[in-house]
Scaffold this motif. Sequence first.
Motif, PDB file in Angstrom:
ATOM      1  N   ARG A   1       0.979  -1.262  -0.036  1.00 30.38           N
ATOM      2  CA  ARG A   1       0.025   0.130  -0.093  1.00 30.38           C
ATOM      3  C   ARG A   1       0.736   1.292   0.188  1.00 30.38           C
ATOM      4  N   GLU A   2       2.108   1.115   0.603  1.00 26.56           N
ATOM      5  CA  GLU A   2       2.768   2.372   0.904  1.00 26.56           C
ATOM      6  C   GLU A   2       3.486   2.844  -0.391  1.00 26.56           C
ATOM      7  N   ASN A   3       3.289   2.033  -1.401  1.00 24.53           N
ATOM      8  CA  ASN A   3       3.888   2.112  -2.721  1.00 24.53           C
ATOM      9  C   ASN A   3       3.080   3.100  -3.717  1.00 24.53           C
ATOM     10  N   VAL A   4       1.840   3.239  -3.329  1.00 25.69           N
ATOM     11  CA  VAL A   4       0.791   3.875  -3.938  1.00 25.69           C
ATOM     12  C   VAL A   4       1.107   5.323  -3.868  1.00 25.69           C
ATOM     13  N   PRO A   5       1.381   6.278  -4.947  1.00 27.68           N
ATOM     14  CA  PRO A   5       1.548   7.586  -4.351  1.00 27.68           C
ATOM     15  C   PRO A   5       0.302   8.267  -4.015  1.00 27.68           C
ATOM     16  N   ASP A   6       0.391   9.186  -3.141  1.00 24.30           N
ATOM     17  CA  ASP A   6      -0.618  10.234  -2.745  1.00 24.30           C
ATOM     18  C   ASP A   6      -1.408  10.852  -3.822  1.00 24.30           C
ATOM     19  N   GLY A   7      -2.428  10.755  -4.050  1.00 26.97           N
ATOM     20  CA  GLY A   7      -3.309  11.258  -5.062  1.00 26.97           C
ATOM     21  C   GLY A   7      -3.683  10.403  -6.144  1.00 26.97           C
ATOM     22  N   ALA A   8      -3.162   9.170  -6.159  1.00 27.07           N
ATOM     23  CA  ALA A   8      -3.820   7.919  -6.737  1.00 27.07           C
ATOM     24  C   ALA A   8      -4.987   7.431  -5.967  1.00 27.07           C
ATOM     25  N   THR A   9      -5.921   6.955  -6.726  1.00 25.22           N
ATOM     26  CA  THR A   9      -7.051   6.233  -5.876  1.00 25.22           C
ATOM     27  C   THR A   9      -6.712   4.920  -5.919  1.00 25.22           C
ATOM     28  N   PHE A  10      -6.635   4.075  -4.601  1.00 26.73           N
ATOM     29  CA  PHE A  10      -6.303   2.797  -4.595  1.00 26.73           C
ATOM     30  C   PHE A  10      -7.466   1.721  -4.389  1.00 26.73           C
ATOM     31  N   ILE A  11      -7.526   0.989  -5.061  1.00 23.40           N
ATOM     32  CA  ILE A  11      -8.611  -0.208  -4.972  1.00 23.40           C
ATOM     33  C   ILE A  11      -7.893  -1.586  -4.850  1.00 23.40           C
ATOM     34  N   GLU A  12      -8.137  -2.040  -3.695  1.00 22.25           N
ATOM     35  CA  GLU A  12      -7.492  -3.131  -3.124  1.00 22.25           C
ATOM     36  C   GLU A  12      -8.392  -4.519  -3.746  1.00 22.25           C
ATOM     37  N   GLY A  13      -7.688  -5.127  -4.872  1.00 22.20           N
ATOM     38  CA  GLY A  13      -8.676  -6.197  -5.505  1.00 22.20           C
ATOM     39  C   GLY A  13      -8.022  -7.182  -6.543  1.00 22.20           C
ATOM     40  N   ASP A  14      -8.546  -8.162  -6.998  1.00 18.85           N
ATOM     41  CA  ASP A  14      -7.873  -8.876  -7.963  1.00 18.85           C
ATOM     42  C   ASP A  14      -8.588  -8.514  -9.333  1.00 18.85           C
ATOM     43  N   VAL A  15      -7.483  -8.559 -10.330  1.00 19.26           N
ATOM     44  CA  VAL A  15      -7.895  -8.082 -11.866  1.00 19.26           C
ATOM     45  C   VAL A  15      -9.021  -9.536 -12.225  1.00 19.26           C
ATOM     46  N   ARG A  16      -9.047 -10.338 -11.659  1.00 21.18           N
ATOM     47  CA  ARG A  16      -9.883 -11.362 -12.190  1.00 21.18           C
ATOM     48  C   ARG A  16     -11.290 -11.374 -11.617  1.00 21.18           C
ATOM     49  N   ASP A  17     -11.641 -10.293 -10.607  1.00 17.30           N
ATOM     50  CA  ASP A  17     -12.689 -10.201  -9.942  1.00 17.30           C
ATOM     51  C   ASP A  17     -13.540  -9.131 -11.000  1.00 17.30           C
ATOM     52  N   ASP A  18     -14.489  -9.505 -11.662  1.00 19.95           N
ATOM     53  CA  ASP A  18     -15.087  -8.814 -12.723  1.00 19.95           C
ATOM     54  C   ASP A  18     -15.821  -7.353 -12.240  1.00 19.95           C
ATOM     55  N   ASP A  19     -16.476  -7.229 -11.088  1.00 18.90           N
ATOM     56  CA  ASP A  19     -17.082  -6.274 -10.763  1.00 18.90           C
ATOM     57  C   ASP A  19     -15.773  -5.136 -10.299  1.00 18.90           C
ATOM     58  N   THR A  20     -14.985  -5.687  -9.436  1.00 21.71           N
ATOM     59  CA  THR A  20     -13.594  -4.987  -8.990  1.00 21.71           C
ATOM     60  C   THR A  20     -13.005  -4.236 -10.423  1.00 21.71           C
ATOM     61  N   LEU A  21     -12.995  -5.004 -11.298  1.00 29.33           N
ATOM     62  CA  LEU A  21     -12.078  -4.339 -12.521  1.00 29.33           C
ATOM     63  C   LEU A  21     -12.940  -3.480 -13.192  1.00 29.33           C
ATOM     64  N   LYS A  22     -14.395  -3.845 -13.310  1.00 29.82           N
ATOM     65  CA  LYS A  22     -15.266  -2.906 -13.924  1.00 29.82           C
ATOM     66  C   LYS A  22     -15.137  -1.622 -13.504  1.00 29.82           C
ATOM     67  N   ASN A  23     -15.232  -1.438 -12.024  1.00 31.44           N
ATOM     68  CA  ASN A  23     -15.301  -0.303 -11.287  1.00 31.44           C
ATOM     69  C   ASN A  23     -13.840   0.641 -11.414  1.00 31.44           C
ATOM     70  N   ALA A  24     -12.737  -0.253 -11.586  1.00 34.58           N
ATOM     71  CA  ALA A  24     -11.327   0.189 -11.583  1.00 34.58           C
ATOM     72  C   ALA A  24     -11.198   0.945 -13.030  1.00 34.58           C
ATOM     73  N   ALA A  25     -11.860   0.258 -13.942  1.00 28.62           N
ATOM     74  CA  ALA A  25     -11.403   0.647 -15.313  1.00 28.62           C
ATOM     75  C   ALA A  25     -12.448   1.707 -15.735  1.00 28.62           C
ATOM     76  N   ALA A  26     -13.584   1.943 -14.951  1.00 25.54           N
ATOM     77  CA  ALA A  26     -14.441   2.920 -15.695  1.00 25.54           C
ATOM     78  C   ALA A  26     -13.826   4.056 -16.015  1.00 25.54           C
ATOM     79  N   ASP A  27     -14.279   4.509 -17.313  1.00 23.75           N
ATOM     80  CA  ASP A  27     -13.963   5.799 -17.895  1.00 23.75           C
ATOM     81  C   ASP A  27     -12.498   5.919 -18.206  1.00 23.75           C
ATOM     82  N   ALA A  28     -11.729   4.801 -18.206  1.00 19.00           N
ATOM     83  CA  ALA A  28     -10.110   4.682 -18.366  1.00 19.00           C
ATOM     84  C   ALA A  28     -10.108   5.129 -19.851  1.00 19.00           C
TER      85      ALA A  28
END
Length: 299
Positions: free
Chosen positions: A40-67
């Motif tokens: 977690r400490e590697n993630v810079p301030d100012g970035a939104t952090f989502i803890e989750g697995d790329v294979r989890d559909d809902d999590t990925l959908k949410n993370a990729a929104a508007d990318a």
Amino acid sequence: LTGRTILITGGAGFIGSHIADALTTDNDVTVLDDLSSGSRENVPDGATFIEGDVRDDDTLKNAAADADVIFHEAAIVSVQQSIDQPQRCQDVNLTGTLAVLEAARREDARVVFASSAAIYGEPTGVPIDEAEPTAPASPYGIDKCAADQYVRTYHDLYGLDTVALRYFNVYGPGQTGGDYSGVISIFREQALTGDPITVDGDGSQTRDFVHVEDVVRANLLAATTDAVGTAYNIGTGTETSIQTLAETVQSIADTDSPIVHGEPRPGDIDRSCADVTRAREQLGYEPKISLEEGLRTLF
Ligand code: UD2
């Protein structure tokens, strides 16, 4: 790159967090990471952090929104771990990449994929250009090879902007030690603690060690290039044996650690070195950090 919405999978890990550092000030960055090897400490301030697995559909959908751009760095990175756990490696590295490509298709986002020199296996000669036949020698190499082909095919079939960057041996600050880490972080830790530097086999096997800052620049170039739907070798063009690496680490660290030789690693590749002509000509990529210079910054 400015004013874009960006997803970095594996953005709490070694390479991904350096990409996040470079982009967060001027862009809207989301990091998706399951923290299986990142932190977690590697993630810079100012970035939104989502803890989750790329294979989890809902999590990925949410993370990729508007990318606009997705940098896909999430992976099991250890060749040895893939030999120990081939099925898990395929799940994460191949199925995970397919899930990311589907998310990108929904959002019409560009994908910059962390491919690997491991797809070439033992090359017919060095330096290796992108026309080299793929002949992976490990589950890791097989999964990255198939994923690399999926990435190109998503350009051909769906018109998605995709680029595969075939990383050679990436090293630099933030690469953590442990059995499944890269050889430089392992040797560094051994040199700092005074433990023996463990060379597998006679150390005549070679690699092309590329500093993570050079890799970050390649990613930024790939995010905007018109030359999409293809793959680029990202290395330095300098071939270094593991024995020479061990001696260089020993001398830079000024350590009492002896160099010891163990059994060769099963399936290990004997020679690896990149021809980066295509990346140079089409992306404007130029590796800037020599191994000696890069190693010095680690001690
Ligand atoms: C690295 C990457 C991999 C992939 C590939 C591309 C890591 C962990 N793996 O695989 O993701 O991109 O490069 O080329 O970054 N060695 C020793 N002593 C040790 C550990 C390793 O001698 O304690 C040797 C090992 O036998 C091999 C070389 O160092 O010959 C490199 O090993 P590695 O695991 O760092 O990297 P590699 O090339 O398998």
